[in-house]
Design a protein around this motif. Structure first.
Motif, PDB file in Angstrom:
ATOM      1  N   ASN A  12      31.045  41.975  44.099  1.00 12.66           N
ATOM      2  CA  ASN A  12      32.135  41.586  43.596  1.00 12.66           C
ATOM      3  C   ASN A  12      33.317  40.292  44.113  1.00 12.66           C
ATOM      4  O   ASN A  12      33.563  40.294  44.763  1.00 12.66           O
ATOM      5  CB  ASN A  12      33.135  43.021  43.840  1.00 12.66           C
ATOM      6  CG  ASN A  12      34.399  42.814  42.298  1.00 12.66           C
ATOM      7  OD1 ASN A  12      33.734  42.938  41.756  1.00 12.66           O
ATOM      8  ND2 ASN A  12      34.875  42.870  42.927  1.00 12.66           N
ATOM      9  N   THR A  35      37.076  38.871  42.222  1.00 12.74           N
ATOM     10  CA  THR A  35      38.436  38.963  42.393  1.00 12.74           C
ATOM     11  C   THR A  35      38.960  37.367  41.690  1.00 12.74           C
ATOM     12  O   THR A  35      39.251  36.764  42.834  1.00 12.74           O
ATOM     13  CB  THR A  35      39.362  39.753  42.408  1.00 12.74           C
ATOM     14  OG1 THR A  35      38.214  41.318  42.929  1.00 12.74           O
ATOM     15  CG2 THR A  35      40.272  40.777  41.831  1.00 12.74           C
ATOM     16  N   GLN A  41      38.929  39.156  34.848  1.00 12.12           N
ATOM     17  CA  GLN A  41      39.405  38.490  36.674  1.00 12.12           C
ATOM     18  C   GLN A  41      38.986  38.941  37.064  1.00 12.12           C
ATOM     19  O   GLN A  41      38.964  38.691  38.505  1.00 12.12           O
ATOM     20  CB  GLN A  41      40.618  39.781  36.259  1.00 12.12           C
ATOM     21  CG  GLN A  41      41.453  39.845  37.474  1.00 12.12           C
ATOM     22  CD  GLN A  41      43.191  40.324  37.105  1.00 12.12           C
ATOM     23  OE1 GLN A  41      43.268  40.551  36.188  1.00 12.12           O
ATOM     24  NE2 GLN A  41      44.079  39.831  37.948  1.00 12.12           N
ATOM     25  N   SER A  42      37.433  40.013  37.138  1.00 16.52           N
ATOM     26  CA  SER A  42      36.722  40.281  38.087  1.00 16.52           C
ATOM     27  C   SER A  42      35.194  40.129  37.849  1.00 16.52           C
ATOM     28  O   SER A  42      35.303  40.417  36.609  1.00 16.52           O
ATOM     29  CB  SER A  42      36.590  42.082  38.029  1.00 16.52           C
ATOM     30  OG  SER A  42      38.332  41.798  38.848  1.00 16.52           O
TER      31      SER A  42
END
Length: 471
Positions: free
Chosen positions: A267, A269, A298-299
């Motif tokens: 992930n 970010t 945003q992610s």
């Protein structure tokens, strides 16, 4: 039958009564609705008046009318105590003066040494023969307090990063003779007195500056200082700046940060500070020297494949611009990372280069050292025996020069090098004499009585010299 003059007078009175019933005032006064005043200070009431057309024939502007102020109620017929000021009187309940020119219908009035019991509503009246009238529809409210009202801060235009902006601070000046002084927490220009639409006075101060994103949500303060007697009374207004700016401090993070296996979930970010907030996040991958847009939002979550390794960064964008983040590394286990490999290769190359230089210097110094140790004999020979002989000649006395008429005789001697001390023989010479029991040295003898080379200074040296000439 009544005279025509009396008829017109009666008709005028009748029409005045009718107009009064329909709300038409006999006098039209203009004044502010409210005035905030400080205890112990003065108050100026801006005032002007006019006479309706139906009464202009009874108002004689050539005769200076008297100005009357009535407190609390416009009907004072039964309460003469409600009259607090009459310009035709020398003594009044309130100390004041009409500063306006009444002949020009200016009824501006100033009251001094205001106290808290001055707080009330006030009506204005004119008394002039034969015209007398009160504006019952218009009044001014005076509010007296011990503390001044706060100044007002206004902004001209949008407060935007990099664009000059002006902030205005204004404070009422109910007593123009003693106006307030305005100060800012920012550098300012001089104060200026200005007149408001209702003819009241106020003091204005303006500050112009170019904001940055660091000014966002910072408080600025405007302070007003009123002189009252021998002391000052203060009031202030705080305002938080709302600065518009493009994305700042944009950063990217990756979780997990350690190298991962193919098929793992990673992930990424992106975060950024902006006003208004960021509306669009975009992700980019750098692989093989090329930059490719890979995602938005945003992610960014991905199941790692072989081609996902490399550097990543994000961009945040709002209506004022964009900001780019730092680069983060997605490392895959079992793959050589270009950056790490490059650093390792560079380090190894540097080590090899230093080693080669060191080896070259060592070899050069070794050859130079050996050349100094193995000095050529007078005959130009470079044998180890010659070296030893040279060292012996230096250690003892110099041999005498042979006579010119005597022939040279050659003598041979056995020298046991195994008994020589290692500190007397260089390392290169030791390598060449290992495995040898003895060597022969050619010694020049000047005659039968010639002195032999001094060998007694070599510890453990055993030499047997055989002379081919006489004994």
């Amino acid at each position: 039958m009544a005279c025509p003059e009396n008829m017109f007078f009666l008709i005028g009175l009748f029409m005045s009564g009718v107009l009064a019933c329909f709300g038409q005032s006999d006098l039209i006064a203009t004044m502010p609705d409210r005035l905030d005043v400080l205890t112990g200070s003065c108050v100026q009431i801006p005032c002007s008046f006019d006479v309706p057309d139906q009464h202009k024939y009874t108002f004689n502007s050539a005769i200076l009318p008297s100005g009357v102020w009535i407190k609390g109620n416009q009907y004072f017929g039964e309460r003469p105590d409600r009259v607090i000021f009459n310009s035709s009187e020398t003594v009044n309940r309130y100390q004041g003066t009409i500063t306006g020119n009444m002949s020009q219908k200016n009824c501006t009035t100033v009251f001094f040494n205001v106290t808290t019991n001055y707080s009330d509503i006030y009506f204005f009246r004119i008394e002039s023969q034969p015209f007398r009238a009160t504006d019952t529809e218009k009044s001014v409210k005076i509010v007296v307090s011990d503390f001044p009202s706060s100044p007002i801060i206004t902004v001209s235009g949008e407060v935007k990063e990099g664009t000059p902006v002006s902030l205005n601070c204004s404070a009422v000046a109910p007593c123009p003779e003693h106006p307030p002084e305005l100060t800012w927490t920012l550098p300012t220009t001089e104060n200026q007195m200005q007149e408001n639409p209702d003819q009241t006075k106020s003091v204005l101060s303006t500050v112009t500056f170019t904001p940055s994103y660091l000014h966002h949500e910072k408080n600025i303060t405007c302070t007003s200082v009123y002189p009252v007697g021998t002391s000052n009374k203060r009031a202030e207004h705080n305002m938080m700046l709302n600065v518009s700016f493009s994305p700042k401090d944009t950063s990217a993070s990756i979780s997990p940060a350690d190298p991962v296996l193919v098929g793992s979930c990673v992930n990424l970010t992106c975060s950024s500070t902006a006003n208004p907030p960021v509306t669009n996040f975009t992700w980019f991958q750098i692989s093989g020297g090329e930059t490719t847009q890979v995602a938005s939002g945003q992610s960014y979550t991905l199941n790692v494949t072989v081609g996902d390794g490399g550097l990543y960064f994000c961009e945040g964008r709002n209506s004022h611009g964009c900001g780019k983040s730092n680069k983060v590394q997605l490392a895959i286990k079992g793959q050589k990372e270009p950056m790490v490999f490059g650093v390792a290769a560079g380090t190894l190359g540097a080590i090899l280069l230093i080693s080669l230089i060191s080896l070259f210097v060592w070899r050069r110094n070794s050859r130079l050292h050996n050349g100094l140790e193995r000095t050529d004999s007078p005959q130009g020979q470079n044998s180890p025996v010659g070296t030893v002989c040279t060292n012996q000649a230096t250690a003892g006395e110099e041999p005498e020069e042979p006579a010119e008429d005597q022939p040279e005789e050659i003598q041979y001697g056995d020298i046991d090098f195994s008994k020589l001390q290692t500190k007397e023989i260089p390392a290169a010479a030791q390598d060449r004499v290992q495995g040898q029991e003895s060597e022969y040295a050619e010694v020049n003898v000047t005659g039968r009585g010639a002195q032999e080379p001094p060998l007694n200074n070599l510890d453990g040296l055993y030499a047997q010299v055989n002379k081919t000439g006489g004994c």
